[in-house]
Scaffold this motif. Structure first.
Motif, short mmCIF file in Angstrom:
data_model
loop_
_atom_site.label_atom_id
_atom_site.label_comp_id
_atom_site.label_asym_id
_atom_site.label_seq_id
_atom_site.Cartn_x
_atom_site.Cartn_y
_atom_site.Cartn_z
N HIS A 1 3.60 2.78 -3.78
CA HIS A 1 2.47 2.03 -3.23
C HIS A 1 2.12 2.54 -1.83
O HIS A 1 0.95 2.76 -1.50
CB HIS A 1 2.80 0.54 -3.20
CG HIS A 1 1.65 -0.32 -2.82
ND1 HIS A 1 1.43 -0.76 -1.54
CD2 HIS A 1 0.62 -0.81 -3.56
CE1 HIS A 1 0.34 -1.48 -1.50
NE2 HIS A 1 -0.18 -1.53 -2.70
N THR A 2 3.14 2.76 -1.01
CA THR A 2 2.92 3.26 0.35
C THR A 2 2.25 4.63 0.33
O THR A 2 1.31 4.89 1.09
CB THR A 2 4.25 3.33 1.13
OG1 THR A 2 4.79 2.00 1.20
CG2 THR A 2 4.07 3.89 2.52
N ALA A 3 2.72 5.51 -0.55
CA ALA A 3 2.12 6.84 -0.66
C ALA A 3 0.64 6.73 -1.03
O ALA A 3 -0.21 7.45 -0.47
CB ALA A 3 2.87 7.69 -1.68
N LEU A 4 0.32 5.84 -1.95
CA LEU A 4 -1.08 5.66 -2.36
C LEU A 4 -1.91 5.08 -1.22
O LEU A 4 -3.03 5.55 -0.95
CB LEU A 4 -1.15 4.75 -3.59
CG LEU A 4 -0.65 5.37 -4.90
CD1 LEU A 4 -0.41 4.30 -5.95
CD2 LEU A 4 -1.64 6.42 -5.40
N VAL A 5 -1.39 4.08 -0.53
CA VAL A 5 -2.12 3.46 0.58
C VAL A 5 -2.40 4.48 1.67
O VAL A 5 -3.51 4.53 2.22
CB VAL A 5 -1.37 2.23 1.14
CG1 VAL A 5 -2.00 1.74 2.44
CG2 VAL A 5 -1.34 1.10 0.11
N VAL A 6 -1.42 5.30 2.00
CA VAL A 6 -1.60 6.32 3.04
C VAL A 6 -2.79 7.21 2.70
O VAL A 6 -3.61 7.54 3.58
CB VAL A 6 -0.31 7.15 3.22
CG1 VAL A 6 -0.57 8.43 3.99
CG2 VAL A 6 0.76 6.31 3.91
N GLU A 7 -2.91 7.60 1.45
CA GLU A 7 -4.02 8.50 1.06
C GLU A 7 -5.35 7.78 0.97
O GLU A 7 -6.40 8.37 1.22
CB GLU A 7 -3.70 9.19 -0.27
CG GLU A 7 -2.45 10.06 -0.24
CD GLU A 7 -2.43 11.10 0.87
OE1 GLU A 7 -3.52 11.55 1.31
OE2 GLU A 7 -1.33 11.47 1.31
N LEU A 8 -5.32 6.50 0.61
CA LEU A 8 -6.56 5.75 0.40
C LEU A 8 -7.13 5.11 1.67
O LEU A 8 -8.34 4.88 1.76
CB LEU A 8 -6.34 4.65 -0.65
CG LEU A 8 -6.14 5.13 -2.08
CD1 LEU A 8 -5.52 4.03 -2.93
CD2 LEU A 8 -7.49 5.58 -2.67
N LYS A 9 -6.29 4.81 2.65
CA LYS A 9 -6.75 4.00 3.79
C LYS A 9 -7.81 4.70 4.65
O LYS A 9 -8.64 4.02 5.25
CB LYS A 9 -5.58 3.52 4.63
CG LYS A 9 -4.90 4.57 5.45
CD LYS A 9 -3.74 3.98 6.23
CE LYS A 9 -3.04 5.09 7.00
NZ LYS A 9 -1.87 4.59 7.69
N THR A 10 -7.81 6.02 4.69
CA THR A 10 -8.83 6.70 5.50
C THR A 10 -10.22 6.49 4.91
O THR A 10 -11.20 6.41 5.66
CB THR A 10 -8.54 8.21 5.60
OG1 THR A 10 -8.43 8.76 4.29
CG2 THR A 10 -7.26 8.48 6.38
N ALA A 11 -10.32 6.36 3.61
CA ALA A 11 -11.62 6.18 2.96
C ALA A 11 -11.98 4.71 2.76
O ALA A 11 -13.15 4.36 2.73
CB ALA A 11 -11.63 6.89 1.61
N LEU A 12 -10.98 3.85 2.65
CA LEU A 12 -11.25 2.46 2.27
C LEU A 12 -10.82 1.42 3.30
O LEU A 12 -11.15 0.25 3.13
CB LEU A 12 -10.51 2.13 0.95
CG LEU A 12 -10.91 2.95 -0.27
CD1 LEU A 12 -10.00 2.62 -1.44
CD2 LEU A 12 -12.37 2.67 -0.64
N GLY A 13 -10.07 1.81 4.29
CA GLY A 13 -9.49 0.81 5.19
C GLY A 13 -8.20 0.28 4.56
O GLY A 13 -8.00 0.36 3.35
N ALA B 1 -7.46 -0.45 0.60
CA ALA B 1 -6.56 0.60 0.12
C ALA B 1 -5.36 -0.01 -0.60
O ALA B 1 -4.92 0.52 -1.62
CB ALA B 1 -6.10 1.48 1.28
N ARG B 2 -4.84 -1.10 -0.08
CA ARG B 2 -3.71 -1.78 -0.74
C ARG B 2 -4.09 -2.27 -2.13
O ARG B 2 -3.31 -2.15 -3.08
CB ARG B 2 -3.21 -2.95 0.11
CG ARG B 2 -2.47 -2.53 1.34
CD ARG B 2 -2.00 -3.72 2.13
NE ARG B 2 -1.20 -3.28 3.26
CZ ARG B 2 -1.15 -3.89 4.43
NH1 ARG B 2 -1.86 -5.00 4.63
NH2 ARG B 2 -0.40 -3.42 5.39
N GLN B 3 -5.28 -2.81 -2.26
CA GLN B 3 -5.73 -3.31 -3.56
C GLN B 3 -5.93 -2.16 -4.55
O GLN B 3 -5.50 -2.24 -5.70
CB GLN B 3 -7.04 -4.10 -3.40
CG GLN B 3 -6.87 -5.36 -2.59
CD GLN B 3 -8.20 -5.99 -2.22
OE1 GLN B 3 -9.27 -5.39 -2.40
NE2 GLN B 3 -8.15 -7.21 -1.69
N VAL B 4 -6.59 -1.12 -4.11
CA VAL B 4 -6.84 0.03 -4.99
C VAL B 4 -5.52 0.72 -5.33
O VAL B 4 -5.31 1.14 -6.48
CB VAL B 4 -7.86 1.00 -4.36
CG1 VAL B 4 -7.99 2.28 -5.18
CG2 VAL B 4 -9.22 0.31 -4.19
#
Length: 192
Positions: free
Chosen positions: A134-146, A150-153
């Protein structure tokens, strides 16, 4: 008295024997005697180094989790210059890598997930694995989604990975490209 360095020599051998035994007999049917026979060692070695079957199963799962995150690290390194979707797909690719989709390994993961509901040790390992993914995914998503979105996606992507993986394993045929395509389509919808 055991020889110095013996655990480092025996550990991979015993982990492979455990995977083979689970493939042949299932998670609960892979006894210490069966595993030791597949490894060509005395069952006393398993008890000595791992404290029995549960310790060896725990070490086997730790090994598979370490392998997954090593693959994930390599995939992310390869895709470091890609866009957000490409970097998230690096994580997805790790989940559907050849080593993770090997039928023997699939049976071990399925047994692990089922046992995590009843074993505090496996439950802890499952939580650790899920949190790191989950952390790995959030790190990649947060720049585009906040961070919050990012946590939800990330939760949805992890669920899609697990769902596609579980469905494919139970069907007896994992369709890696179709699974990855569907997850990419979801990401495109979310990020556009």
């Amino acid at each position: 008295m055991p020889k110095v360095g013996m655990p480092e020599i025996r550990k991979p051998q015993l982990i492979q024997a455990t995977i083979k035994s689970i493939d042949e007999y299932g998670f609960s049917g892979a006894t210490v005697n069966i595993i030791s026979k597949n490894a060509g060692v005395s069952s006393a070695i398993i008890n000595h180094y791992f404290g029995g079957k549960n310790g060896l199963l725990e070490e086997t799962m730790k090994s598979l989790i370490r392998e997954f995150f090593a693959i994930l690290k390599k995939e992310l390194k390869k895709g470091k210059n890609g866009n957000c979707i490409d970097r998230v797909m690096c994580i997805v690719r790790a989940g559907f890598s050849q080593s993770q989709m090997n039928p023997e390994i699939v049976k071990v993961w399925i047994g692990f997930w089922a046992s995590a509901m009843h074993s505090p040790v496996f439950f802890r390992l499952q939580k650790l694995y899920s949190k790191r993914l989950h952390t790995a995914l959030v790190v990649e998503l947060k720049t585009a989604l906040g961070r919050e979105r990012a946590r939800q996606v990330a939760l949805m992507v992890a669920s899609l990975i697990d769902g596609m993986w579980l469905r494919g394993s139970l069907d007896g045929k994992m369709n890696r490209s179709q699974s990855m395509l569907l997850i990419r389509q979801y990401l495109v919808l979310e990020l556009n």
